[in-house]
Design a protein around this motif. Sequence first.
Motif, PDB file in Angstrom:
ATOM      1  N   MET A   1       0.894  -1.136   0.079  1.00  0.00           N
ATOM      2  CA  MET A   1       0.001  -0.073  -0.115  1.00  0.00           C
ATOM      3  C   MET A   1       0.932   1.261   0.067  1.00  0.00           C
ATOM      4  O   MET A   1       2.098   1.015   0.415  1.00  0.00           O
ATOM      5  CB  MET A   1      -1.062   0.024   1.163  1.00  0.00           C
TER       6      MET A   1
ATOM      7  N   LEU B   1     -10.546   3.092  -5.922  1.00  0.00           N
ATOM      8  CA  LEU B   1     -10.037   2.095  -4.982  1.00  0.00           C
ATOM      9  C   LEU B   1     -11.482   1.691  -4.597  1.00  0.00           C
ATOM     10  O   LEU B   1     -12.618   2.415  -4.304  1.00  0.00           O
ATOM     11  CB  LEU B   1      -9.155   2.363  -3.800  1.00  0.00           C
TER      12      LEU B   1
ATOM     13  N   GLU C   1     -11.257  -1.785   0.617  1.00  0.00           N
ATOM     14  CA  GLU C   1      -9.679  -2.116   0.644  1.00  0.00           C
ATOM     15  C   GLU C   1      -9.007  -1.540   1.795  1.00  0.00           C
ATOM     16  O   GLU C   1      -9.316  -0.459   2.628  1.00  0.00           O
ATOM     17  CB  GLU C   1      -9.019  -1.248  -0.552  1.00  0.00           C
TER      18      GLU C   1
ATOM     19  N   VAL D   1       0.076   2.313  -8.749  1.00  0.00           N
ATOM     20  CA  VAL D   1      -0.875   1.136  -9.122  1.00  0.00           C
ATOM     21  C   VAL D   1      -0.512   0.248 -10.024  1.00  0.00           C
ATOM     22  O   VAL D   1      -1.016  -0.894 -10.001  1.00  0.00           O
ATOM     23  CB  VAL D   1      -2.115   2.014  -9.132  1.00  0.00           C
TER      24      VAL D   1
ATOM     25  N   ARG E   1      -1.702  -0.588  -3.810  1.00  0.00           N
ATOM     26  CA  ARG E   1      -3.051   0.035  -3.690  1.00  0.00           C
ATOM     27  C   ARG E   1      -2.699   1.346  -3.101  1.00  0.00           C
ATOM     28  O   ARG E   1      -1.874   1.443  -2.057  1.00  0.00           O
ATOM     29  CB  ARG E   1      -3.923  -0.970  -2.743  1.00  0.00           C
TER      30      ARG E   1
END
Length: 351
Positions: A139, A269, A273, A304, A309
Amino acid sequence: MKAERAKEILVHLLEIPSPSGHEDRVALHIMEFLHKLDYDVHIESDGEIIDLVVNPDAELFFEVHMDTIPIRIKPFVRGNMVYGTGASDIKGGIASVLLMLENLRRLKQDLNVGVVFVSDEEHGGRGSALFMERYKPKMAVVLEPTDLEVHIAHAGNIEAYFEVDGKEAHGACPESGENAIELTYKMLEKLKALEPFKKRGKYFDPHVGLQELICENPYYLIPSLCKGRLEARLLPDQEVEDVLDLFEPILEEYTLRYEYTEIWDGYELEDDEEIVQIAKQAMERTGLDEFGAMRSWTDAINFVYNGTRTIVFGPGNLDISHTKNEHIDVRDIVSASEFLMEINEIYGKGR
């Protein structure tokens, strides 16, 4: 006190010019800042690009770029407002990260996330590309001017260079020539009339327009050649390839030649998530309540595309970034640093 410290950090950053390709001095300043706080800094470079990485094994990274556009306004201060090229995009964001790291040390708290300072965002995105070649975080939070909104979606984009060829004639005889300026605007109107640009978006609307137009005509003539650059901003769910299929017949009709210089798909997103849920908790703790979408290229696209993410967040205003009026409220830098500290804590407890 927090605002004054944020101002001090930012002004020092702005006093070091760092247009793309010349990030060395500001990178050294950031390294010295971090070394004084006893953070280990890992240098990643391919001989041209330099990235600074802290806590490289983390699965959640804060990313911010060190470069700006070429200097258009020198820094100065008016109360809580700091002006200067890069104040909003994105040295205010750098200051918020440095302030967070400083406060973590002062409070004797752990750094649970990774931090990376990258080069070349304004020019080609090679700094984030280099980082993603060597690291694969799960992330990320990419720092960009969002007015403290948490951007969970990102625009797609098409940018194209073009040359429109008309027919030269004496300026008093327009009926004998073809005006390249008028042809360019006819082309633009056809592009604007395409179905994708009639839609309405959740966060912003799609748009196509001219970014640059050069039509040299030193004599009294009907202009015969226009060179320019157009840009299309797409909704997060619009496929670039579908729009290109509609663009190309029009570009073929009106241009002598054209070349796509930037193309990328957007994204949005899902609410469930992990990075969105972490951001929601941090928003609740800090009083932030706005979700949004980024309208411009950011390093989030490189993240991405490589499976990370990513949300986009930061102090500063995108509308005035790159302008001669670029400025930032240092109190927003403090708010951004507090939000990042909350993410660091929430993520640390959830590991």
